[in-house]
Design a protein around this motif. Sequence first.
Motif, mmCIF file in Angstrom:
data_model
loop_
_atom_site.group_PDB
_atom_site.id
_atom_site.type_symbol
_atom_site.label_atom_id
_atom_site.label_comp_id
_atom_site.label_asym_id
_atom_site.label_seq_id
_atom_site.Cartn_x
_atom_site.Cartn_y
_atom_site.Cartn_z
ATOM 1 N N THR A 76 -5.318 14.600 -18.003
ATOM 2 C CA THR A 76 -6.610 13.948 -18.101
ATOM 3 C C THR A 76 -7.663 15.033 -18.272
ATOM 4 O OG1 THR A 76 -5.831 12.127 -16.734
ATOM 5 C CG2 THR A 76 -8.195 12.400 -16.912
ATOM 6 N N ILE B 289 -1.144 16.416 -13.081
ATOM 7 C CA ILE B 289 -0.326 16.236 -11.885
ATOM 8 C C ILE B 289 1.102 16.557 -12.257
ATOM 9 C CG2 ILE B 289 0.279 14.657 -10.000
ATOM 10 C CD1 ILE B 289 -2.778 15.122 -10.396
ATOM 11 N N ARG C 152 1.947 4.534 -10.835
ATOM 12 C CA ARG C 152 1.709 4.104 -12.210
ATOM 13 C C ARG C 152 1.242 2.650 -12.167
ATOM 14 N NH1 ARG C 152 4.013 6.304 -16.657
ATOM 15 N NH2 ARG C 152 5.828 7.024 -15.500
ATOM 16 N N ARG D 228 0.832 0.329 -14.334
ATOM 17 C CA ARG D 228 1.583 -0.654 -15.110
ATOM 18 C C ARG D 228 2.831 -1.145 -14.377
ATOM 19 N NH1 ARG D 228 5.304 1.212 -19.125
ATOM 20 N NH2 ARG D 228 4.256 3.190 -18.855
ATOM 21 N N ARG E 2 1.709 8.672 -22.424
ATOM 22 C CA ARG E 2 2.703 8.024 -23.271
ATOM 23 C C ARG E 2 2.058 7.074 -24.284
ATOM 24 N NH1 ARG E 2 4.381 9.324 -18.762
ATOM 25 N NH2 ARG E 2 6.394 10.363 -18.400
ATOM 26 N N GLN E 3 0.872 6.594 -23.949
ATOM 27 C CA GLN E 3 0.188 5.695 -24.883
ATOM 28 C C GLN E 3 -0.156 6.441 -26.170
ATOM 29 O OE1 GLN E 3 -3.600 4.343 -23.469
ATOM 30 N NE2 GLN E 3 -3.850 2.790 -25.037
ATOM 31 N N GLY F 218 -0.377 2.692 -20.911
ATOM 32 C CA GLY F 218 -1.708 3.287 -20.872
ATOM 33 C C GLY F 218 -2.610 2.690 -19.814
HETATM 34 N N1 LIG Z 1 0.643 13.987 -15.336
HETATM 35 C C1 LIG Z 1 -0.572 13.501 -15.479
HETATM 36 N N2 LIG Z 1 -1.614 14.147 -14.921
HETATM 37 C C2 LIG Z 1 -2.864 13.666 -15.034
HETATM 38 N N3 LIG Z 1 -3.161 12.542 -15.699
HETATM 39 C C3 LIG Z 1 -2.167 11.838 -16.275
HETATM 40 C C4 LIG Z 1 -0.854 12.287 -16.207
HETATM 41 N N4 LIG Z 1 -0.079 11.398 -16.874
HETATM 42 C C5 LIG Z 1 -0.910 10.463 -17.336
HETATM 43 N N5 LIG Z 1 -2.166 10.696 -16.992
HETATM 44 C C6 LIG Z 1 -3.335 9.868 -17.292
HETATM 45 O O1 LIG Z 1 -2.969 8.515 -17.255
HETATM 46 C C7 LIG Z 1 -3.258 7.877 -18.490
HETATM 47 C C8 LIG Z 1 -2.236 6.819 -18.811
HETATM 48 O O2 LIG Z 1 -0.955 7.385 -18.964
HETATM 49 P P1 LIG Z 1 0.107 6.868 -20.051
HETATM 50 O O3 LIG Z 1 1.305 7.754 -19.948
HETATM 51 O O4 LIG Z 1 -0.562 6.777 -21.393
HETATM 52 O O5 LIG Z 1 0.433 5.368 -19.667
HETATM 53 P P2 LIG Z 1 0.930 4.733 -18.319
HETATM 54 O O6 LIG Z 1 -0.150 4.901 -17.316
HETATM 55 O O7 LIG Z 1 1.143 3.294 -18.666
HETATM 56 O O8 LIG Z 1 2.170 5.447 -17.918
HETATM 57 C C9 LIG Z 1 -3.340 9.000 -19.464
HETATM 58 O O9 LIG Z 1 -4.186 8.664 -20.551
HETATM 59 C C10 LIG Z 1 -3.885 10.143 -18.648
HETATM 60 O O10 LIG Z 1 -5.292 10.046 -18.554
#
Ligand SMILES: Nc1ncnc2c1ncn2[C@@H]1O[C@H](COP(=O)(O)OP(=O)(O)O)[C@@H](O)[C@H]1O
Lengths: 123, 123, 123, 469, 469, 469
Positions: B40, B75, B112, B114, C49-50, C98
């Motif tokens: 992020t 993270i 998470r 979702r 992942r989004q 996402g």
């Molecule tokens: N390891 C991480 N450290 C910090 N922020 C993260 C991390 N993984 C994901 N994020 C944040 O969470 C958001 C959503 O994550 P994503 O992988 O796209 O989908 P989901 O939350 O459904 O797994 C990302 O756009 C990012 O801002």
Amino acid sequence: MEKALTTIKMPMKKIEAIIKPFKLTDVREALLELGIQGMTVCEVKGFGRQKGHTEIYRGSEYTVDFLPKTKLEIIVTNEQVEPAIETIIKAARTGKIGDGKIFISNVEDAVRIRTEERSDKAI
Amino acid sequence: MEKALTTIKMPMKKIEAIIKPFKLTDVREALLELGIQGMTVCEVKGFGRQKGHTEIYRGSEYTVDFLPKTKLEIIVTNEQVEPAIETIIKAARTGKIGDGKIFISNVEDAVRIRTEERSDKAI
Amino acid sequence: MEKALTTIKMPMKKIEAIIKPFKLTDVREALLELGIQGMTVCEVKGFGRQKGHTEIYRGSEYTVDFLPKTKLEIIVTNEQVEPAIETIIKAARTGKIGDGKIFISNVEDAVRIRTEERSDKAI
Amino acid sequence: MKSARVKTLLAGVFLQAVTQGVLFAQTTPAMSQLQAAPPNAPAAATALTVVPADNAWILISSALVLMMTAPGLILFYGGLVRGKNVLGTMMHSLILMAMVSVLWMVFGYSMSFGDGNAFIGNPMQYWMLNGVGGVPNGDYAPTIPHQSFMLFQMMFAIITPALISGAIAERMKFKAFLLFTFLWMVVVYFPICHMVWGKGGLMNYALGGKIPVLDFAGGTVVHISSGISALVCAFVLGKRMGYPREPMPPHNVVYSLIGTGLLWVGWFGFNAGSALNAGKLATSTFAATHFSAVGAALSWTFIEWLSKGKPSVLGAASGMVAGLATITPASGFVTVPMAFCIGLTGGVVCYYAVTKVKARFAYDDSLDVFGVHCVGSVVGMLLLGLAANAGVNEAIASVSIDGHKLSCVGSIAQFVAQFKGVLITLAWSALASMVILKIVQASVGLRVEEDEESLGLDLSQHGESAYND
Amino acid sequence: MKSARVKTLLAGVFLQAVTQGVLFAQTTPAMSQLQAAPPNAPAAATALTVVPADNAWILISSALVLMMTAPGLILFYGGLVRGKNVLGTMMHSLILMAMVSVLWMVFGYSMSFGDGNAFIGNPMQYWMLNGVGGVPNGDYAPTIPHQSFMLFQMMFAIITPALISGAIAERMKFKAFLLFTFLWMVVVYFPICHMVWGKGGLMNYALGGKIPVLDFAGGTVVHISSGISALVCAFVLGKRMGYPREPMPPHNVVYSLIGTGLLWVGWFGFNAGSALNAGKLATSTFAATHFSAVGAALSWTFIEWLSKGKPSVLGAASGMVAGLATITPASGFVTVPMAFCIGLTGGVVCYYAVTKVKARFAYDDSLDVFGVHCVGSVVGMLLLGLAANAGVNEAIASVSIDGHKLSCVGSIAQFVAQFKGVLITLAWSALASMVILKIVQASVGLRVEEDEESLGLDLSQHGESAYND
Amino acid sequence: MKSARVKTLLAGVFLQAVTQGVLFAQTTPAMSQLQAAPPNAPAAATALTVVPADNAWILISSALVLMMTAPGLILFYGGLVRGKNVLGTMMHSLILMAMVSVLWMVFGYSMSFGDGNAFIGNPMQYWMLNGVGGVPNGDYAPTIPHQSFMLFQMMFAIITPALISGAIAERMKFKAFLLFTFLWMVVVYFPICHMVWGKGGLMNYALGGKIPVLDFAGGTVVHISSGISALVCAFVLGKRMGYPREPMPPHNVVYSLIGTGLLWVGWFGFNAGSALNAGKLATSTFAATHFSAVGAALSWTFIEWLSKGKPSVLGAASGMVAGLATITPASGFVTVPMAFCIGLTGGVVCYYAVTKVKARFAYDDSLDVFGVHCVGSVVGMLLLGLAANAGVNEAIASVSIDGHKLSCVGSIAQFVAQFKGVLITLAWSALASMVILKIVQASVGLRVEEDEESLGLDLSQHGESAYND
Ligand SMILES: Nc1ncnc2c1ncn2[C@@H]1O[C@H](COP(=O)(O)OP(=O)(O)O)[C@@H](O)[C@H]1O
Ligand SMILES: Nc1ncnc2c1ncn2[C@@H]1O[C@H](COP(=O)(O)OP(=O)(O)O)[C@@H](O)[C@H]1O
Ligand SMILES: Nc1ncnc2c1ncn2[C@@H]1O[C@H](COP(=O)(O)OP(=O)(O)O)[C@@H](O)[C@H]1O
């Protein structure tokens, strides 16, 4: 390295201060006088006890609850924590609701990218 | 639940890296190669040893002390911490003052939204 | 003071929630109902992942990997942590990739700038 | 309750509209006859005919001058303030487009261009623009409808108080601004406009005045009057909270540059339209206008480059506006190379006014109305005294003042006349502004509360913010 | 110390201004006589009279063409660069409004439109615009003041080098830009302008030229000359740091769309003003201009929709500008349906130039000056050779070149003539630009330092930033 | 594969262009003869001559009206939507500049102004603008080229559907928008334009109509037709996701204020240009336009101040636009004080339409097209019935309808005629829009997907975002 990380006994703290934006210059100068030479600043929106306001666009009223605030992040050594807090309070205070908060938490390690120095040498 | 939270022995760290904005693409790509798939990012303004500059508007001079920086929050699991730090240093370094810092701190839990997965499965 | 800081047994947590921007109103209202009266919000860009999207300007294609997200920071007492997490999940969830994450970490102390109140009285 | 009262009010207005409509419709033949031979027209006026080409030029010039106010000036000023005050700043000019027009219709035009004494026109002569119709007014503009002349002049009356708003930006109560500009129009603008351009006005060399002051397009009437009043406002209102300790850089320089471009383009209408026909004088005025802007842009840019080490873009833009303000009084009387030199001078003098003089006397003329408009036009008025050229404008070769024939061509004597004109304008505008400000202060108050100022005018005065996500 | 020198300098300028003022004032009667019968005017020229309608049209067209540069082009270009370079980019055009005007006044107009040989006019003939006054110049525009013609043409001279600035955006030293454009005007613009439009110019079919090239409003003079020079600049300067790996999307597409609207509107003055009167030729030129923009907007939009899956808004805007550049040389010679077809073609060809050709040859013509202006106008020049229509513009039915009568109506022969005109312009502009760039590189250097480039031009060159909170 | 097909297509277009070019070139003498005495011209038409002053005025007015669409309306609308939809919103107007022009060229002008019956003109008469050349059309505008009249009217045809786009903002498929506006032009605009202004049109009092409706510059044709269609669109499309629970404030009010300034300035061309010459009627129309904007700005501002506690800047701007829409039909027929009263009324009525009526019936007319344009112009049309003044426009003193002489001067009878005109326009536009929307829905669908809507039109429809760092 992994070892290095675990043996260091948390020598630093992170101070997060949420203040009124127009107090930033004052706070920065006060901290500088205290000998704190680095900080990172972010524009945020705050929600709290301070009331927002109403805006009207062509008859549609919007309540704006989030108010513009400024967030400072300062990594300091343990000894600097209390003086820094006092300094921030003094410089940021107006006495009116919405002056903001200070949060303190632990930092395990710090690295200066340029020199790879670690821990309190890095800040 | 409350119990679950306390029994997990802090398996994750938060890496906060403050870098020069134009290095973001490099850092992201390098981390991706390392297998880190999420982060992020936030635009911030940094104050440190790097000198600001002077701007003049109709004869009024302003010293701009805050410089645009980019803050990454990542993270990771404990094992990923050191490789991630090294990767960031390598990708973000120019060798000039103002390259930025990396701060490491503990994270107690992750979720998470979702899937409601917890801990390292969530990141 | 230094003492005070160390004797308090970490009574508060920081919840960082990264959510889809258009869910902010819902989440704020849900948390308010839960009795949480303060939070700080920041516009961030997220990578995960989004999938991003492609933009084309005069034939040059750019892949935009970072998506606009909103980051909430909420300092709560230990007892509020789990209800708050559940509330955020409920309000922020769309079920699609996402939706975002929630991270929990320790906060050592809090200060209300206006009154100098400390710890959970400050939030 | 409030809205009930409003409804009654509005019903009244509507009724009046309808009755007046019928009334006007019935009386029209008479009225149009009246226009064919207005009481104030010389006998020969019946022979005046409209030249469509001149009318087209004046109409488009009028449109250009309105464009100078919006979107020109609102962008120029709006970009220079902080983001929380941009709407409030733009509103100052926008509301004047409405308010000044109403004054102009009711009695302002008549006070400015009606017959009267040396200081003021008869406010009843063209009350509600009665008698201002399709037949030219031979005194002012013999080849265009009197109404076209009235419209063109109205656009000047709108932009003048709008200029002042730059000095009081970011801190004046909206109510106070309305009251101030209302009084200022009546006490400062209409009289000075009459003195300089009105029939029988004190300084109107062509129509029976006593002092042969040359002012082609409004150096005194527009720029000096507003610029000196702006200075008085800056002193009386005091500085913005935090000024000058806290940085207050322009929130969007791009807006100011768009505004500069539109001002330059609109100024062609302002100056060259003041020829009141589309002949060669319009052309030479157009050319002088352009080359003065050019000169001042260069001198401001290079003097800043030399003294500060960098040529700023806002500096170049400020030079352009300074050059345009400087040439305004002179634009119809000087050659192109002379206009260029006047511009060069204006750029330098305004640069020092804005940087050194302002710093020295420590007033907060927020957007430099005095330093650019007043100082620039004073330079232009005085240099014009030396440089006025009958080869460019033959009308000045021989004018009659008090029964004596004299020449207004550049000379020490003309310089002195220009100096008098400048002094009268400065003195009258400053004095009157001071009095008006005291009245406003005593009645509705001048400044917003501290809280409101730090919140910004947009939210505190208008309940809006310019930028939302 | 520095400022002391500046003061001396300025005192000198001021003194000169005053003396010149007196000088001019004294000599004026003589000068105006001079204007009535300038040495270079044919005997019959004394009979030339100004038609106010035509003059009004040319003055407003001049204003429109200046509006194309600012705020039109500064917005179009300013929106396309990154936020840290927006002021520097806008400054390129703004400073040219000043610099080119000075050159034009001193000797540029004379080099372009003075009598001379086939390649260049006599720079002394209209030195300091002496002799360019209210009397029409029968060779160029018999119904408007010579000065109006000079002003209108000046606006073209301003925008042409401003177009080039799009190719060197975000990386050129400000000093280098000034030196480059100064030399470019002298070595490229004035000569080509003379060749195509000047009396006796090589390609001026109407006034004694040898090659009967048709170019109504500046396909060669404005767009091809600047577009090919832009390409040379892009090659010599090299790519922006990080290009094309790092994304450099436009920082504010809205600005570019405002710019597009203003360019379109201003282009009516550019093209239809080139009729130099307000008759039916102005109308048909206006119509052709409009419908070519329309055609290219549609063809660019739909070809992009088909090939990329989405019709982009910047694409539509780019198509509009491409259509306007394409029709410029042809606008006064073709019918409306033909103009539409020329626009359709221009849109497609420019689309491929900007997407495929640029990618293939990997140059960083940052804002696509070559792909839009040069390529577009080459298309327009060539199609014009086939489509020129005496029903639209009867003047081309029979022209005399070297004592022979011939027709310029669309034909293979005319196509060949157009081709020659294009080639001469391309070759001369490219060659000269290359030499000039080498000179600039050797003297003041071309590019800013890496640090300055990554900081942005606004801060590094001008000490400002466009957006502040 | 796709691109191969495109290439074939384009090759075809190009070939056609070239052949047509040759064709046109060859047939030109004949065609220009044709123009000198077109079949549809009365015998006396050969005596019609172009007055350059009038032509200059109409050309510049045409440019001003195009400027109303871009950059005027695109800014006004673009500022009011959210940042993720700004490009999509601006594209609606931009693409219409291209699409409507093509329709106009092919058959639209002919359907509007060709001879025909009371409802529609003959689409073949001026097919491809054949016969629309330099000779005036005595029926419509005897002193300017027929082509100038065509161009001026085209700018109206462009802005009308662009107005509608404000009602469907932020949620309509781009494809659906194209199809809708295409059908709407053919079924609504061209017929209504013919009925009101075309020769023999049902409501054209001057050229053989049956109902003596006064509509100087497009109250029915432009504002009512688009405004009521906008309302229908708002109902059929439904509300934006989240409306009205989620706040959707304007993302950049500054843009809307720039747009307001440009609309006001451009409206002078719109209304005063509708005089079709540069005489005193143009002047009085210009004046009425200005004072109505003034009146409505004041009444909107003060009524809002009274009822909401604060005078908003967007409110003042909305009032200005409302005043301009209100006076459009009346601008050439009423005195200045009457125009002011009409403006006052329009401001109040539109204020209530936008705030109360919209809330009461809970439709999402996103940018208030109905509340401002339709409601405003209905007010203007009706008040005009009472206020039309032969002293301002003598042409209405005695008109002949169906062989009877009657007067169109303000009266109950004229009020009734106006009422009929309004009703016909409302009914036809609403009905036809409803049918068209159903067709579009059934074919390509009306709304974007939910995902696309929440992502924004800029990305989902055009693959762009307006702001990048
Ligand atoms: N390891 C991480 N450290 C910090 N922020 C993260 C991390 N993984 C994901 N994020 C944040 O969470 C958001 C959503 O994550 P994503 O992988 O796209 O989908 P989901 O939350 O459904 O797994 C990302 O756009 C990012 O801002
Ligand atoms: N529980 C909390 N977690 C995170 N931030 C908070 C919390 N409570 C308040 N804040 C932040 O502090 C700011 C000030 O809080 P507020 O309650 O308005 O006034 P005060 O600081 O005077 O108590 C808020 O705008 C918000 O940004
Ligand atoms: N103590 C600190 N706390 C938080 N952020 C810091 C601190 N010190 C520096 N920073 C951040 O790191 C950035 C770089 O620091 P600086 O001292 O300029 O150079 P360097 O990283 O080379 O030592 C700063 O702009 C600031 O954002």
